[in-house]
Write an enzyme that holds these catalytic residues in place. Structure first.
Site, mmCIF file in Angstrom:
data_model
loop_
_atom_site.group_PDB
_atom_site.id
_atom_site.type_symbol
_atom_site.label_atom_id
_atom_site.label_comp_id
_atom_site.label_asym_id
_atom_site.label_seq_id
_atom_site.Cartn_x
_atom_site.Cartn_y
_atom_site.Cartn_z
ATOM 1 N N ASP A 107 7.379 10.639 11.382
ATOM 2 C CA ASP A 107 6.043 10.611 11.981
ATOM 3 C C ASP A 107 6.176 9.946 13.363
ATOM 4 O O ASP A 107 6.509 10.615 14.342
ATOM 5 C CB ASP A 107 5.149 9.844 11.002
ATOM 6 N N THR A 108 6.003 8.637 13.452
ATOM 7 C CA THR A 108 6.216 7.965 14.746
ATOM 8 C C THR A 108 7.708 7.905 15.085
ATOM 9 O O THR A 108 8.066 7.741 16.249
ATOM 10 C CB THR A 108 5.679 6.517 14.718
ATOM 11 N N THR A 111 10.460 4.363 11.473
ATOM 12 C CA THR A 111 11.243 4.127 10.250
ATOM 13 C C THR A 111 12.649 4.697 10.402
ATOM 14 O O THR A 111 13.648 4.033 10.092
ATOM 15 C CB THR A 111 10.553 4.779 9.026
ATOM 16 N N LYS A 135 6.354 15.375 12.258
ATOM 17 C CA LYS A 135 5.017 15.390 12.877
ATOM 18 C C LYS A 135 5.170 14.951 14.331
ATOM 19 O O LYS A 135 4.911 13.801 14.667
ATOM 20 C CB LYS A 135 4.151 14.386 12.107
ATOM 21 N N ASP A 163 2.531 9.839 -0.431
ATOM 22 C CA ASP A 163 1.383 9.177 -1.051
ATOM 23 C C ASP A 163 0.290 8.782 -0.069
ATOM 24 O O ASP A 163 0.496 8.747 1.146
ATOM 25 C CB ASP A 163 1.844 7.897 -1.747
HETATM 26 P P1 IMP Z 1 7.164 6.731 10.742
HETATM 27 O O1 IMP Z 1 7.888 5.424 10.742
HETATM 28 O O2 IMP Z 1 5.846 6.607 11.458
HETATM 29 O O3 IMP Z 1 7.970 7.878 11.265
HETATM 30 O O4 IMP Z 1 6.735 7.058 9.280
HETATM 31 C C1 IMP Z 1 7.620 7.269 8.294
HETATM 32 C C2 IMP Z 1 7.026 6.974 6.936
HETATM 33 O O5 IMP Z 1 5.595 6.925 6.947
HETATM 34 C C3 IMP Z 1 7.383 8.089 6.016
HETATM 35 O O6 IMP Z 1 8.581 7.824 5.358
HETATM 36 C C4 IMP Z 1 6.214 8.143 5.066
HETATM 37 O O7 IMP Z 1 6.450 7.303 3.965
HETATM 38 C C5 IMP Z 1 5.040 7.613 5.862
HETATM 39 N N1 IMP Z 1 4.181 8.710 6.383
HETATM 40 C C6 IMP Z 1 4.098 9.165 7.643
HETATM 41 N N2 IMP Z 1 3.216 10.169 7.753
HETATM 42 C C7 IMP Z 1 2.719 10.362 6.507
HETATM 43 C C8 IMP Z 1 1.773 11.292 5.949
HETATM 44 O O8 IMP Z 1 1.186 12.173 6.620
HETATM 45 N N3 IMP Z 1 1.548 11.157 4.619
HETATM 46 C C9 IMP Z 1 2.157 10.228 3.828
HETATM 47 N N4 IMP Z 1 3.052 9.371 4.311
HETATM 48 C C10 IMP Z 1 3.338 9.425 5.630
#
Ligand code: IMP
Length: 185
Positions: A107-108, A111, A135, A163
């Site tokens: 997503d961002t 993680t 995303k 979730d």
């Molecule tokens: P990031 O660090 O923003 O890239 O997010 C990664 C983590 O956020 C993923 O491993 C998911 O657990 C959670 N996440 C991000 N987007 C979604 C979504 O649309 N639905 C559910 N969990 C999400």
């Protein structure tokens, strides 16, 4: 008794058929790149990728090792806190090994960036990223993605492991969440 979740709605987004077709193609793509005689370590990033990981691994052709890692970046709600935390560490040594991180969604990118940094410091021979969903609209940091199932719009999705407040992980398909009110944060 009133349903406390009645304000939450889920609209179908990716069906079971679309998921299983894409996951087996992804597995074929990965299998074609594997080293033939040395097993690759596939890291399941808990909790979100457990279902994707299980389906993917069933279709991988070639020697594999399984490994599990837990991270948390959401403390409930639909947006990341930005502070990534390791909730469960690997129990195997990845030094000198070929490793593929299997994630539910980038997503961002925060993680994945944290995971890459943490795993690179353990000196694997190679380190690749496989994510079911990407995303790009919400990208905060660039991360390399070697294998991607679906690029999706800026929607909050649940199901197939993903979730909302620990619910809906058991859905066999992926749906988009919406709320009657705009209370979710
Ligand atoms: P990031 O660090 O923003 O890239 O997010 C990664 C983590 O956020 C993923 O491993 C998911 O657990 C959670 N996440 C991000 N987007 C979604 C979504 O649309 N639905 C559910 N969990 C999400």
């Amino acid at each position: 008794m009133t349903n406390p979740y009645a304000h939450e709605h889920i609209a179908p987004y990716l069906t079971q058929e679309q998921l299983s077709e894409r996951v087996s193609k992804l597995a074929a793509e990965i299998s074609a790149d594997l080293q033939p005689y040395e097993s690759t370590i596939f890291i399941c990033v808990l909790n979100g990728s457990f279902m994707f990981y299980a389906d993917l691994l069933k279709h991988i052709e070639g020697p594999t090792n399984t490994a599990f890692l837990g991270v948390s970046s959401y403390e409930g709600g639909t947006s990341t806190t930005g502070a990534v935390r390791l909730t469960l560490d690997l129990t195997i040594d990845i030094t000198g090994r070929d490793v593929i991180i299997v994630e539910d969604i980038v997503d961002t990118g925060l993680t994945m960036s944290y995971l890459l940094e943490s795993l690179r410091s353990r000196k694997p021979r190679s380190l690749k990223v496989c994510t079911l969903l990407h995303k790009p609209a919400r990208k905060k940091i660039d991360v390399p993605i070697d294998y991607c199932g679906f690029v999706i719009e800026d929607v909050f999705v649940v199901g197939y492991g993903l979730d909302f407040n620990q619910r809906y992980r058991d859905l066999p398909y992926i749906g988009v969440m919406s709320f009657d009110d705009e209370q979710a944060s």
